[in-house]
Design an enzyme around this catalytic site. Sequence first.
Site, PDB file in Angstrom:
ATOM      1  N   HIS A 150      27.340  35.325 -51.538  1.00  0.00           N
ATOM      2  CA  HIS A 150      26.164  34.914 -50.759  1.00  0.00           C
ATOM      3  C   HIS A 150      25.656  35.875 -49.700  1.00  0.00           C
ATOM      4  O   HIS A 150      24.654  35.566 -49.061  1.00  0.00           O
ATOM      5  CB  HIS A 150      26.446  33.557 -50.097  1.00  0.00           C
ATOM      6  CG  HIS A 150      26.719  32.457 -51.076  1.00  0.00           C
ATOM      7  ND1 HIS A 150      25.755  31.982 -51.938  1.00  0.00           N
ATOM      8  CD2 HIS A 150      27.850  31.782 -51.353  1.00  0.00           C
ATOM      9  CE1 HIS A 150      26.293  31.033 -52.693  1.00  0.00           C
ATOM     10  NE2 HIS A 150      27.556  30.900 -52.359  1.00  0.00           N
ATOM     11  N   LYS A 156      25.860  31.583 -63.614  1.00  0.00           N
ATOM     12  CA  LYS A 156      25.746  30.588 -62.544  1.00  0.00           C
ATOM     13  C   LYS A 156      24.277  30.198 -62.462  1.00  0.00           C
ATOM     14  O   LYS A 156      23.410  31.064 -62.363  1.00  0.00           O
ATOM     15  CB  LYS A 156      26.230  31.185 -61.220  1.00  0.00           C
ATOM     16  CG  LYS A 156      26.348  30.163 -60.099  1.00  0.00           C
ATOM     17  CD  LYS A 156      26.893  30.790 -58.824  1.00  0.00           C
ATOM     18  CE  LYS A 156      26.973  29.755 -57.714  1.00  0.00           C
ATOM     19  NZ  LYS A 156      27.379  30.351 -56.424  1.00  0.00           N
ATOM     20  N   HIS A 173      31.482  28.343 -47.250  1.00  0.00           N
ATOM     21  CA  HIS A 173      30.816  27.624 -48.337  1.00  0.00           C
ATOM     22  C   HIS A 173      29.319  27.558 -48.059  1.00  0.00           C
ATOM     23  O   HIS A 173      28.899  27.297 -46.934  1.00  0.00           O
ATOM     24  CB  HIS A 173      31.424  26.211 -48.434  1.00  0.00           C
ATOM     25  CG  HIS A 173      30.622  25.245 -49.239  1.00  0.00           C
ATOM     26  ND1 HIS A 173      30.570  25.303 -50.615  1.00  0.00           N
ATOM     27  CD2 HIS A 173      29.838  24.214 -48.861  1.00  0.00           C
ATOM     28  CE1 HIS A 173      29.767  24.330 -51.038  1.00  0.00           C
ATOM     29  NE2 HIS A 173      29.316  23.663 -49.992  1.00  0.00           N
TER      30      HIS A 173
END
Length: 147
Positions: free
Chosen positions: A40, A68, A144
């Site tokens: 990310h 993904k 996350h």
Amino acid sequence: MALQRTRALLLLLLLILLGLGLVQPSYGQDGMYQRFLQQHVDPNVTGGNESYCNLMMQRRNMTSPQCKPFNTFIHEDLQSNHSICSTANIRCKNGQMNCHQGVMKVTDCKKTESSRAPNCRYRANASTRRVVIACDGNPAVPVHFDK
Ligand SMILES: *[C@@H]1O[C@H](CO)[C@@H](O)[C@H](O)[C@H]1NC(C)=O
Ligand SMILES: *[C@@H]1O[C@H](CO)[C@@H](O)[C@H](O)[C@H]1NC(C)=O
Ligand SMILES: *[C@@H]1O[C@H](CO)[C@@H](O)[C@H](O)[C@H]1NC(C)=O
Ligand SMILES: *[C@@H]1O[C@H](CO)[C@@H](O)[C@H](O)[C@H]1NC(C)=O
Ligand SMILES: *[C@@H]1O[C@H](CO)[C@@H](O)[C@H](O)[C@H]1NC(C)=O
């Protein structure tokens, strides 16, 4: 004998440090942090197009064994600046309260209907938007991407 005693003392010291939480054998959380950075974080650019998504999804290992379907790259240096983790806690999608929000430059990569691994193809949407990420650990680091 002296050596054994030294060892015993060192072991005791280690146990004390572990007990105080000064030494953290938290591989799990560190692994999550590394994975978050890999999937990310890309401070090198301020936004990307389709070619960027196609390349980066592959380079950051999200195209095998399957593509993904959706991934967001954040174009801020979340590796050296964890200040988002010090902002007010908010509720994550899973109900936990360790999420934080901020406004950041991002590129959202969305898989095209027809593409299949290993030739994953993506549409890109670069924008500055509100993101929500979960932080964990002490000191808290991002672990996350929530939304
Ligand atoms: C940013 O670019 C440099 C030089 O091109 C590269 O070495 C580095 O790995 C890149 N960083 C990230 C997070 O992709
Ligand atoms: C995507 O961006 C790169 C670099 O910013 C540029 O060279 C390339 O032509 C762009 N590709 C498309 C399909 O727009
Ligand atoms: C991607 O996965 C391959 C094989 O599993 C591994 O060798 C490589 O280091 C990984 N790349 C990154 C950036 O994690
Ligand atoms: C760290 O990031 C925050 C936003 O998340 C920003 O306001 C702050 O200026 C940054 N600090 C540094 C030292 O770059
Ligand atoms: C691109 O992202 C912005 C900000 O989240 C959103 O408002 C817009 O609808 C998105 N565009 C597309 C085509 O998904």
